[in-house]
Motif scaffolding. Structure first.
Motif, PDB file in Angstrom:
ATOM      1  N   ALA A  55      25.649 -32.535 -15.410  1.00  0.00           N
ATOM      2  CA  ALA A  55      24.948 -32.183 -16.535  1.00  0.00           C
ATOM      3  C   ALA A  55      23.702 -32.852 -17.039  1.00  0.00           C
ATOM      4  O   ALA A  55      23.967 -34.047 -17.325  1.00  0.00           O
ATOM      5  N   VAL A  56      22.769 -32.331 -17.024  1.00  0.00           N
ATOM      6  CA  VAL A  56      21.489 -32.857 -17.615  1.00  0.00           C
ATOM      7  C   VAL A  56      21.273 -32.160 -19.068  1.00  0.00           C
ATOM      8  O   VAL A  56      21.199 -31.084 -18.994  1.00  0.00           O
ATOM      9  N   PHE A  57      21.136 -33.179 -19.950  1.00  0.00           N
ATOM     10  CA  PHE A  57      20.914 -32.682 -21.257  1.00  0.00           C
ATOM     11  C   PHE A  57      19.445 -32.949 -21.642  1.00  0.00           C
ATOM     12  O   PHE A  57      18.879 -33.964 -21.575  1.00  0.00           O
ATOM     13  N   SER A  58      18.895 -32.100 -22.133  1.00  0.00           N
ATOM     14  CA  SER A  58      17.340 -32.182 -22.795  1.00  0.00           C
ATOM     15  C   SER A  58      17.195 -31.335 -23.955  1.00  0.00           C
ATOM     16  O   SER A  58      17.524 -30.376 -24.203  1.00  0.00           O
ATOM     17  N   PHE A  59      16.194 -31.937 -24.794  1.00  0.00           N
ATOM     18  CA  PHE A  59      15.741 -30.786 -25.865  1.00  0.00           C
ATOM     19  C   PHE A  59      14.438 -30.000 -25.334  1.00  0.00           C
ATOM     20  O   PHE A  59      13.510 -30.835 -25.145  1.00  0.00           O
ATOM     21  N   THR A  60      14.606 -28.717 -25.662  1.00  0.00           N
ATOM     22  CA  THR A  60      13.606 -28.305 -25.081  1.00  0.00           C
ATOM     23  C   THR A  60      12.427 -28.111 -25.999  1.00  0.00           C
ATOM     24  O   THR A  60      11.229 -27.575 -25.707  1.00  0.00           O
ATOM     25  N   THR A  61      12.694 -28.586 -27.194  1.00  0.00           N
ATOM     26  CA  THR A  61      11.850 -28.542 -28.408  1.00  0.00           C
ATOM     27  C   THR A  61      11.213 -29.726 -28.686  1.00  0.00           C
ATOM     28  O   THR A  61      10.438 -30.165 -29.394  1.00  0.00           O
ATOM     29  N   GLY A  62      11.132 -30.693 -27.490  1.00  0.00           N
ATOM     30  CA  GLY A  62      10.573 -31.814 -27.553  1.00  0.00           C
ATOM     31  C   GLY A  62      11.741 -32.952 -28.231  1.00  0.00           C
ATOM     32  O   GLY A  62      12.915 -32.686 -28.226  1.00  0.00           O
ATOM     33  N   ALA A  63      11.394 -34.163 -28.539  1.00  0.00           N
ATOM     34  CA  ALA A  63      12.098 -34.924 -29.110  1.00  0.00           C
ATOM     35  C   ALA A  63      12.908 -34.298 -30.422  1.00  0.00           C
ATOM     36  O   ALA A  63      12.343 -33.711 -31.202  1.00  0.00           O
ATOM     37  N   ALA A  64      14.388 -34.636 -30.661  1.00  0.00           N
ATOM     38  CA  ALA A  64      15.063 -34.133 -31.452  1.00  0.00           C
ATOM     39  C   ALA A  64      14.884 -35.044 -32.694  1.00  0.00           C
ATOM     40  O   ALA A  64      14.919 -36.330 -32.764  1.00  0.00           O
ATOM     41  N   LYS A  65      14.772 -34.406 -33.919  1.00  0.00           N
ATOM     42  CA  LYS A  65      14.589 -35.005 -35.131  1.00  0.00           C
ATOM     43  C   LYS A  65      15.558 -34.850 -36.224  1.00  0.00           C
ATOM     44  O   LYS A  65      16.059 -33.729 -36.201  1.00  0.00           O
ATOM     45  N   ALA A  66      15.920 -35.709 -37.209  1.00  0.00           N
ATOM     46  CA  ALA A  66      17.028 -35.461 -38.101  1.00  0.00           C
ATOM     47  C   ALA A  66      16.546 -34.280 -38.873  1.00  0.00           C
ATOM     48  O   ALA A  66      15.613 -34.397 -39.348  1.00  0.00           O
ATOM     49  N   LYS A  67      17.667 -33.465 -39.058  1.00  0.00           N
ATOM     50  CA  LYS A  67      17.423 -32.404 -40.066  1.00  0.00           C
ATOM     51  C   LYS A  67      16.314 -31.416 -39.782  1.00  0.00           C
ATOM     52  O   LYS A  67      15.837 -30.429 -40.727  1.00  0.00           O
ATOM     53  N   GLU A  68      15.956 -31.262 -38.445  1.00  0.00           N
ATOM     54  CA  GLU A  68      15.004 -30.223 -38.068  1.00  0.00           C
ATOM     55  C   GLU A  68      15.884 -29.773 -36.791  1.00  0.00           C
ATOM     56  O   GLU A  68      16.537 -30.110 -36.157  1.00  0.00           O
ATOM     57  N   HIS A 111      29.228 -23.900 -28.811  1.00  0.00           N
ATOM     58  CA  HIS A 111      29.281 -23.080 -27.756  1.00  0.00           C
ATOM     59  C   HIS A 111      28.157 -22.468 -27.450  1.00  0.00           C
ATOM     60  O   HIS A 111      27.600 -21.632 -27.709  1.00  0.00           O
ATOM     61  N   PRO A 112      27.225 -23.330 -26.353  1.00  0.00           N
ATOM     62  CA  PRO A 112      25.748 -22.709 -25.939  1.00  0.00           C
ATOM     63  C   PRO A 112      26.001 -21.532 -25.331  1.00  0.00           C
ATOM     64  O   PRO A 112      27.233 -21.134 -24.609  1.00  0.00           O
ATOM     65  N   SER A 113      24.961 -20.736 -25.236  1.00  0.00           N
ATOM     66  CA  SER A 113      25.052 -19.653 -24.596  1.00  0.00           C
ATOM     67  C   SER A 113      24.396 -19.874 -23.089  1.00  0.00           C
ATOM     68  O   SER A 113      23.521 -20.373 -23.019  1.00  0.00           O
ATOM     69  N   TYR A 114      25.024 -18.955 -22.081  1.00  0.00           N
ATOM     70  CA  TYR A 114      24.721 -19.067 -20.785  1.00  0.00           C
ATOM     71  C   TYR A 114      23.649 -18.113 -20.544  1.00  0.00           C
ATOM     72  O   TYR A 114      23.330 -16.992 -20.743  1.00  0.00           O
ATOM     73  N   GLN A 115      22.392 -18.880 -20.293  1.00  0.00           N
ATOM     74  CA  GLN A 115      21.356 -18.214 -19.424  1.00  0.00           C
ATOM     75  C   GLN A 115      21.204 -17.828 -18.129  1.00  0.00           C
ATOM     76  O   GLN A 115      20.204 -17.477 -17.549  1.00  0.00           O
ATOM     77  N   GLY A 116      22.296 -18.325 -17.330  1.00  0.00           N
ATOM     78  CA  GLY A 116      22.275 -17.885 -16.087  1.00  0.00           C
ATOM     79  C   GLY A 116      21.507 -19.254 -15.204  1.00  0.00           C
ATOM     80  O   GLY A 116      21.114 -20.147 -15.844  1.00  0.00           O
ATOM     81  N   ASN A 117      21.634 -19.384 -13.913  1.00  0.00           N
ATOM     82  CA  ASN A 117      21.113 -20.346 -13.229  1.00  0.00           C
ATOM     83  C   ASN A 117      21.616 -21.908 -13.705  1.00  0.00           C
ATOM     84  O   ASN A 117      20.834 -23.069 -13.327  1.00  0.00           O
ATOM     85  N   GLY A 118      22.819 -21.828 -14.046  1.00  0.00           N
ATOM     86  CA  GLY A 118      23.266 -23.198 -14.544  1.00  0.00           C
ATOM     87  C   GLY A 118      22.722 -23.820 -15.894  1.00  0.00           C
ATOM     88  O   GLY A 118      23.118 -24.784 -16.110  1.00  0.00           O
ATOM     89  N   ILE A 119      22.167 -22.877 -16.271  1.00  0.00           N
ATOM     90  CA  ILE A 119      21.381 -23.410 -17.685  1.00  0.00           C
ATOM     91  C   ILE A 119      22.187 -22.678 -19.065  1.00  0.00           C
ATOM     92  O   ILE A 119      22.290 -21.744 -19.100  1.00  0.00           O
ATOM     93  N   PHE A 120      22.637 -23.596 -19.907  1.00  0.00           N
ATOM     94  CA  PHE A 120      22.978 -23.162 -21.289  1.00  0.00           C
ATOM     95  C   PHE A 120      22.097 -23.566 -22.349  1.00  0.00           C
ATOM     96  O   PHE A 120      21.609 -24.821 -22.042  1.00  0.00           O
ATOM     97  N   ARG A 121      22.044 -23.015 -23.352  1.00  0.00           N
ATOM     98  CA  ARG A 121      21.070 -23.250 -24.335  1.00  0.00           C
ATOM     99  C   ARG A 121      21.771 -23.134 -25.683  1.00  0.00           C
ATOM    100  O   ARG A 121      22.556 -22.307 -25.915  1.00  0.00           O
ATOM    101  N   LEU A 122      21.373 -24.173 -26.780  1.00  0.00           N
ATOM    102  CA  LEU A 122      22.092 -24.111 -28.003  1.00  0.00           C
ATOM    103  C   LEU A 122      21.105 -24.613 -28.942  1.00  0.00           C
ATOM    104  O   LEU A 122      20.367 -25.812 -29.059  1.00  0.00           O
ATOM    105  N   PRO A 123      20.869 -23.810 -30.156  1.00  0.00           N
ATOM    106  CA  PRO A 123      20.176 -24.376 -31.328  1.00  0.00           C
ATOM    107  C   PRO A 123      20.956 -25.544 -31.955  1.00  0.00           C
ATOM    108  O   PRO A 123      22.194 -25.156 -32.221  1.00  0.00           O
ATOM    109  N   LEU A 124      20.294 -26.447 -32.344  1.00  0.00           N
ATOM    110  CA  LEU A 124      20.974 -27.713 -33.038  1.00  0.00           C
ATOM    111  C   LEU A 124      20.313 -28.206 -34.120  1.00  0.00           C
ATOM    112  O   LEU A 124      19.027 -28.165 -34.050  1.00  0.00           O
ATOM    113  N   ARG A 125      21.142 -28.869 -35.044  1.00  0.00           N
ATOM    114  CA  ARG A 125      20.199 -29.414 -36.285  1.00  0.00           C
ATOM    115  C   ARG A 125      21.326 -30.710 -36.332  1.00  0.00           C
ATOM    116  O   ARG A 125      22.455 -30.602 -36.845  1.00  0.00           O
TER     117      ARG A 125
END
Ligand SMILES: [Cu+2]
Length: 279
Positions: A55-68, A111-125
């Protein structure tokens, strides 16, 4: 000669059967077995699985910042880097994501939502900056339960780490409920039944109308103090509505662990944390 031929044929069929087991090119070796072995025999639980499933974890929004707002992507691949496409519903979800802060004071089950192709996405704060460990818990079709964890860095002001303290009295009050955890004495390397008992905090009456949460009587996550061990926990009676909910696990080594029990009562999910010392 004939016998030898039969043997060869039998071996051939066996290898064909083994071949059938390989979904998406993953190894036919049961990840669960590797998982459990790694809990008990090795220090780190994830590596046994990570060799087969990644499982490779990455932030699609660039670096994650606190409270954003950030978006976390989880890419699940096999050992060769090919996406794993098919997942089984496990406790009503394709993938469970656990997020904890380094001091284990912050816990989130998502519970991230499944996008297909082995990719899950999730909004986080994230509530603050610092190190967080994320665990993806999933079950590929034809495979077994797999957990992969990774530390992520969140930018921003870090909070002072909370000292972890073992709960000596094993009773917590959450949302007007009194939840007791037994047994008090816990030993490593043996099958252990953890029992959560529910009472109304005010009337002291037993609660017997717990509702299913994620298709079972509750959901329990256990991490070692350093978040190096993620323990799989199974309810003994998935249909129990209280006053007791029982779960079976095995602590891989002595030390401090944090247990989060999640239950649903009258439409509301409650999370009950306990810090325990395992001998
Ligand atoms: Cu979940």
């Amino acid at each position: 000669m004939k016998k030898a031929e039969r043997m060869v044929a039998a071996l051939f069929i066996l290898s064909l059967l083994a071949g059938c087991d390989k979904s998406d090119g993953q190894e036919a070796v049961s990840p669960t077995e590797a998982h459990h072995d790694s809990h008990i025999e090795h220090k780190s639980e994830e590596h046994g699985d990570a060799k087969r499933m990644q499982a490779v974890f990455s932030f699609t929004t660039g670096a994650a910042k606190a409270k954003e707002d950030a978006e976390l992507a989880v890419h699940i691949t096999d050992s060769e880097g090919n996406p794993v496409n098919d997942f089984e519903l496990n406790h009503e979800k394709l993938l469970h994501l656990i997020v904890v802060s380094e001091d284990l004071s912050y816990f989130s089950h998502l519970h991230p939502s499944y996008q297909g192709n082995g990719i899950f996405r999730l909004p986080l704060r994230f509530p603050a900056g610092g190190k967080y460990k994320v665990f993806a818990d999933f079950k590929p079709v034809g495979g077994n339960n797999t957990t992969v964890g990774e530390w992520l860095e969140v930018e921003g002001t870090t909070l002072k780490a909370e000292a972890i303290q073992v709960d000596l009295g094993r009773v917590k009050e959450v949302e007007d409920k009194e939840i007791a955890l037994s047994p008090v004495k816990l030993k490593a390397n043996e099958e252990t039944a953890l029992t959560f008992s529910f009472r109304d905090a005010r009337t002291k009456e037993q609660i017997t109308d717990l509702e299913p949460y994620l298709g079972a009587t509750g959901h329990v996550v256990i991490l070692s103090r350093d978040a190096g061990h993620y323990l799989h926990v199974h309810p003994l009676d998935e249909a129990s509505t209280g006053p007791e909910a029982r779960f079976v696990t095995s602590f891989p080594q002595p030390g401090i662990y944090k247990i989060w029990g999640q239950f649903q009562h009258r439409g509301k999910v409650i999370t009950v944390p306990f810090v325990v010392q395992v001998e």
